[in-house]
Write a protein that holds these residues in place. Structure first.
Motif, PDB file in Angstrom:
ATOM      1  N   GLN A   1     -23.730   1.203   4.721  1.00  0.00           N
ATOM      2  CA  GLN A   1     -23.074   1.482   3.445  1.00  0.00           C
ATOM      3  C   GLN A   1     -23.236   2.937   3.047  1.00  0.00           C
ATOM      4  O   GLN A   1     -22.300   3.561   2.530  1.00  0.00           O
ATOM      5  CB  GLN A   1     -23.653   0.570   2.351  1.00  0.00           C
TER       6      GLN A   1
ATOM      7  N   ARG B   1     -20.859   4.842   5.151  1.00  0.00           N
ATOM      8  CA  ARG B   1     -19.501   4.663   4.622  1.00  0.00           C
ATOM      9  C   ARG B   1     -19.296   5.512   3.374  1.00  0.00           C
ATOM     10  O   ARG B   1     -18.218   6.116   3.184  1.00  0.00           O
ATOM     11  CB  ARG B   1     -19.249   3.197   4.296  1.00  0.00           C
TER      12      ARG B   1
ATOM     13  N   SER C   1      -8.387   3.180   2.064  1.00  0.00           N
ATOM     14  CA  SER C   1      -9.510   3.079   3.006  1.00  0.00           C
ATOM     15  C   SER C   1     -10.832   3.353   2.306  1.00  0.00           C
ATOM     16  O   SER C   1     -11.843   2.673   2.526  1.00  0.00           O
ATOM     17  CB  SER C   1      -9.303   4.063   4.165  1.00  0.00           C
TER      18      SER C   1
ATOM     19  N   GLY D   1     -11.842   0.375   0.292  1.00  0.00           N
ATOM     20  CA  GLY D   1     -12.379  -0.707   1.119  1.00  0.00           C
ATOM     21  C   GLY D   1     -13.819  -0.479   1.523  1.00  0.00           C
ATOM     22  O   GLY D   1     -14.557  -1.419   1.784  1.00  0.00           O
ATOM     23  N   MET D   2     -14.207   0.795   1.618  1.00  0.00           N
ATOM     24  CA  MET D   2     -15.578   1.078   2.028  1.00  0.00           C
ATOM     25  C   MET D   2     -16.566   1.032   0.875  1.00  0.00           C
ATOM     26  O   MET D   2     -17.712   0.634   1.044  1.00  0.00           O
ATOM     27  CB  MET D   2     -15.641   2.455   2.711  1.00  0.00           C
TER      28      MET D   2
ATOM     29  N   ARG E   1     -13.113  -5.657   0.754  1.00  0.00           N
ATOM     30  CA  ARG E   1     -12.667  -5.798   2.142  1.00  0.00           C
ATOM     31  C   ARG E   1     -11.422  -6.687   2.224  1.00  0.00           C
ATOM     32  O   ARG E   1     -10.448  -6.364   2.910  1.00  0.00           O
ATOM     33  CB  ARG E   1     -13.811  -6.387   2.959  1.00  0.00           C
ATOM     34  N   THR E   2     -11.470  -7.827   1.532  1.00  0.00           N
ATOM     35  CA  THR E   2     -10.321  -8.743   1.539  1.00  0.00           C
ATOM     36  C   THR E   2      -9.103  -8.083   0.908  1.00  0.00           C
ATOM     37  O   THR E   2      -7.956  -8.187   1.408  1.00  0.00           O
ATOM     38  CB  THR E   2     -10.685 -10.033   0.785  1.00  0.00           C
TER      39      THR E   2
ATOM     40  N   GLN F   1      -7.644  -5.350   3.373  1.00  0.00           N
ATOM     41  CA  GLN F   1      -6.999  -5.895   4.568  1.00  0.00           C
ATOM     42  C   GLN F   1      -5.699  -6.622   4.209  1.00  0.00           C
ATOM     43  O   GLN F   1      -4.668  -6.473   4.903  1.00  0.00           O
ATOM     44  CB  GLN F   1      -7.969  -6.839   5.295  1.00  0.00           C
TER      45      GLN F   1
ATOM     46  N   ARG G   1      -6.088  -7.697  11.432  1.00  0.00           N
ATOM     47  CA  ARG G   1      -6.652  -7.712  10.077  1.00  0.00           C
ATOM     48  C   ARG G   1      -6.885  -9.140   9.593  1.00  0.00           C
ATOM     49  O   ARG G   1      -7.876  -9.420   8.905  1.00  0.00           O
ATOM     50  CB  ARG G   1      -5.723  -6.956   9.124  1.00  0.00           C
TER      51      ARG G   1
ATOM     52  N   GLN H   1     -17.736 -14.059   8.560  1.00  0.00           N
ATOM     53  CA  GLN H   1     -17.173 -12.723   8.553  1.00  0.00           C
ATOM     54  C   GLN H   1     -17.102 -12.195   9.968  1.00  0.00           C
ATOM     55  O   GLN H   1     -18.069 -12.251  10.721  1.00  0.00           O
ATOM     56  CB  GLN H   1     -18.030 -11.787   7.687  1.00  0.00           C
TER      57      GLN H   1
END
Length: 638
Positions: free
Chosen positions: A426, A429, A474, A477-478, A523-524, A527, A588, A620
């Motif tokens: 993390q 990221r 992006s 998402g991180m 994340r969901t 994607q 994805r 996951q």
């Protein structure tokens, strides 16, 4: 009080002794002699003996307490009293202290041991000697009994003072059962029980060494160890020390017995009183010093006051133990009450015989004490075995708990390691996202502004802004936190409707109301945003239609996304080729552990259906399409 003790002691002694002492069945063949003559010199001595009548039994502690040394008893018997047909005559003395020798018509027929200082100690050993017929003469025969002993002041108890019991003369066949019986009860059985008690003392002492915290084992060993050593006097009739010192040794060490007894009872019930401990330990030092200061000439008097000090401790400890054990341990109360009350009775009888003149034909402490202690030894061994069993059970339980805790620690350590790894990922990221946002984002934004000034149609600026949006997506998402599902749907609708409308498509947007409070993980969200964008892009570029429909649903613990057009559809060759767009959608969806299908829809064009789980326990990174990849077949439609 003393009269009560004497009366109680006489009753207990009578009840005990009558059951043990039997009379030979052939009474007609045994002559019981209760009267003799006594003198301090043997017959024929110089000066001439002065014989005087003496009733038997003759207890020197009562009749001549200050006398010690040698005393002669004379019996005159007719030959007819000694010889009964072919039977061998014998003489039987039930008790003598300290030792004797028997003469028939001036000839020695037997003795109990050494007759000079230090005398052999035979106080409770019966004596029996045959009278050779060769030494008999017609008419009157004279039997001399030489008795040696110590004065009362040099012994620790009156029954250990010198004296002679009644004398029996008769056929040896008639006297032998009496002798064997007295020898069994007074000597043989106490020896056997003492040896057994000594073995128990050693064993319980070993148990104490294995469990030092259970101090009552140690105090019990001290108690019965003293009793065992005291009873070993039966094994040694010729001790290496003078008689008075042996007599002093027993009462001087008696505090070991009483202190061990009291401390044992207290520790057995888990009690510990400091001032009582101090008194008990101090008397171990003080009482022997008192005996040493008094010397061998004051043994009896010192022992008397010593027992008057120790016996009340014994009685109080018994009463206290029974009172407390009645409340805390009924099972031990019944066993201990029988044992302790029996010991109280024996103690009172022995005390009355030692200092109050109660006649005894046997030493009850030598027999009764060990007999009462043996059940107590067995009880302590059972307690030890029970504690050992419980300890083993606790060890098993402890091992089980240690195993569980070790497993839990290993699991926690693994989780901690994973957590640290996730934190490291993390952090990385976050660093990458920050770099993208600060560096690349700034540059793209600058390109967008500059290109809008040089390109009237703004195509280059649009492309730059799309790249900027993708970069921001992006980054989200991180590092982003979960967002409300309703907010995400609103963004999706605005973007989708705007893109399709700009491309000349009519739009049918159908989105179900998400469950209250539903949050979509970053994340969901990212994607699915990219899946939706790619599906809309394919619809615009390849469908050849003019109408698009997007349907979003929320079945239990999941989310569905459907994109459909009215175009020409997608042929099998296109599905098999799977370029970057279709492959990206499949990748994805697989990242979200979901499922998807491509097929011809109701509008006649291509119909994409996607199902992804939203539960917290969803796997996951797992791929539900491994079978699809291996076989080339699509899963069942959602």
């Amino acid at each position: 009080m003393l009269s009560f003790i004497v009366a109680l002691s006489r009753t207990l002694a009578l009840a005990g002794v009558l059951g043990w002492l039997a009379v030979a069945p052939a009474q007609a063949e045994v002559l019981l002699i209760r009267l003799a003559e006594v003198s301090e010199v043997p017959g024929g001595g110089v000066p001439a003996p002065a014989w005087r009548a003496q009733a038997l039994p003759d207890d020197w502690g009562l009749t001549r307490p200050e006398f010690g040394g040698e005393l002669w008893y004379r019996l005159s018997l007719e030959t007819t009293h000694l010889v009964k047909g072919s039977q061998v005559p014998a003489i039987y003395v039930e008790r003598v202290c300290s030792n004797l020798a028997v003469y028939l018509n001036g000839s020695l027929v037997g003795s109990g041991g050494q007759l000079t200082l230090p005398y052999s100690r035979n106080c409770f050993t019966p004596q029996m000697f045959t009278l050779p017929q060769a030494l008999l003469k017609p008419g009157v025969n004279t039997i001399h009994i030489q008795v040696v002993g110590y004065p009362l002041r040099q012994v620790s108890a009156a029954q250990r003072s010198s004296g002679l019991s009644v004398v029996r003369v008769g056929a040896s066949e008639a006297l032998r059962p009496l002798y064997d019986q007295a020898l069994w009860w007074n000597i043989t059985l106490p020896k056997v029980i003492t040896a057994l008690l000594g073995a128990f003392a050693i064993f319980i002492g070993a148990l104490w060494l294995t469990r030092p915290k259970d101090t009552y084992y140690g105090y019990f060993t001290l108690w019965i160890g003293w009793w065992t050593l005291n009873t070993t006097r039966l094994y040694v009739i010729d001790p290496p020390l003078p008689g008075p010192w042996i007599e002093m040794l027993v009462p001087a060490t008696a505090p070991l017995c009483v202190s061990g007894f009291v401390l044992f009872l207290m520790r057995f019930l888990g009690r510990n009183v400091g001032w009582i401990n101090q008194i008990l330990w101090w008397q171990l030092l003080v009482i022997p010093l008192v005996f040493l200061l008094g010397g061998p000439e004051r043994i009896y008097q010192t022992a008397r006051w010593n027992y008057y000090w120790l016996v009340p401790q014994f009685l109080v400890a018994v009463a206290w133990f029974l009172a407390v054990s009645w409340r805390v341990s009924r099972r031990d109360f019944w066993l201990f009450s029988v044992i302790l009350l029996t010991m109280v009775a024996i103690t009172l009888v022995e005390l009355a015989a030692a200092f109050l003149g109660l006649p005894l034909k046997m030493h009850m402490g030598h027999l009764g004490g060990p007999i009462t202690l043996l059940p107590l030894c067995l009880r302590l061994i059972w307690v030890f075995s029970d504690n050992l069993r419980r300890s083993e059970e606790l060890n098993v339980e402890l091992e089980r708990r240690v195993t569980e805790k070790s497993t839990e620690i290993e699991r926690n350590y693994a989780e901690l390691a994973n957590l640290r790894a996730r934190e490291a990922v993390q952090d990385e990221r976050q660093r990458i996202a920050s770099d993208l946002h600060d560096d690349l984002g700034a540059k793209l934004l600058g390109i967008a502004h500059e290109s809008s000034r040089v390109d009237d149609r703004g195509k280059l600026a649009g492309m730059a802004r799309q790249a900027l949006d993708e970069m921001r997506l992006s980054v989200r998402g991180m590092v982003s936190e979960p967002l409300r599902a309703a907010d995400v749907l609103a963004d999706w609708r605005a973007e989708t409707v705007q893109r399709l409308t700009a491309a000349g498509f009519s739009v049918d947007w159908q989105a179900a109301e998400p469950p209250a409070g539903l949050l979509l993980p970053a994340r969901t969200q990212v994607q699915l945003t990219r899946v939706l964008r790619e599906a809309v892009s394919n619809l615009i570029r390849h469908s050849g239609g003019r109408h698009g429909r997007v349907v979003i649903g929320f079945p239990p613990e999941a989310m569905t996304l459907s994109v459909e057009d009215d175009g020409c559809g997608m042929d099998a060759a296109a599905l098999g080729a799977k370029g970057n767009g279709l492959g990206g959608i499949e990748r994805r969806v697989r990242i979200l552990a979901g499922r998807h299908t491509w097929q011809t829809g109701p509008l006649g064009g291509t119909w994409l259906q996607v199902w992804v789980p939203l539960g917290s326990d969803a796997p996951q990174g797992a791929s539900p399409f491994s079978s699809l990849e291996r076989t080339g077949h699509d899963p069942d439609p959602v």
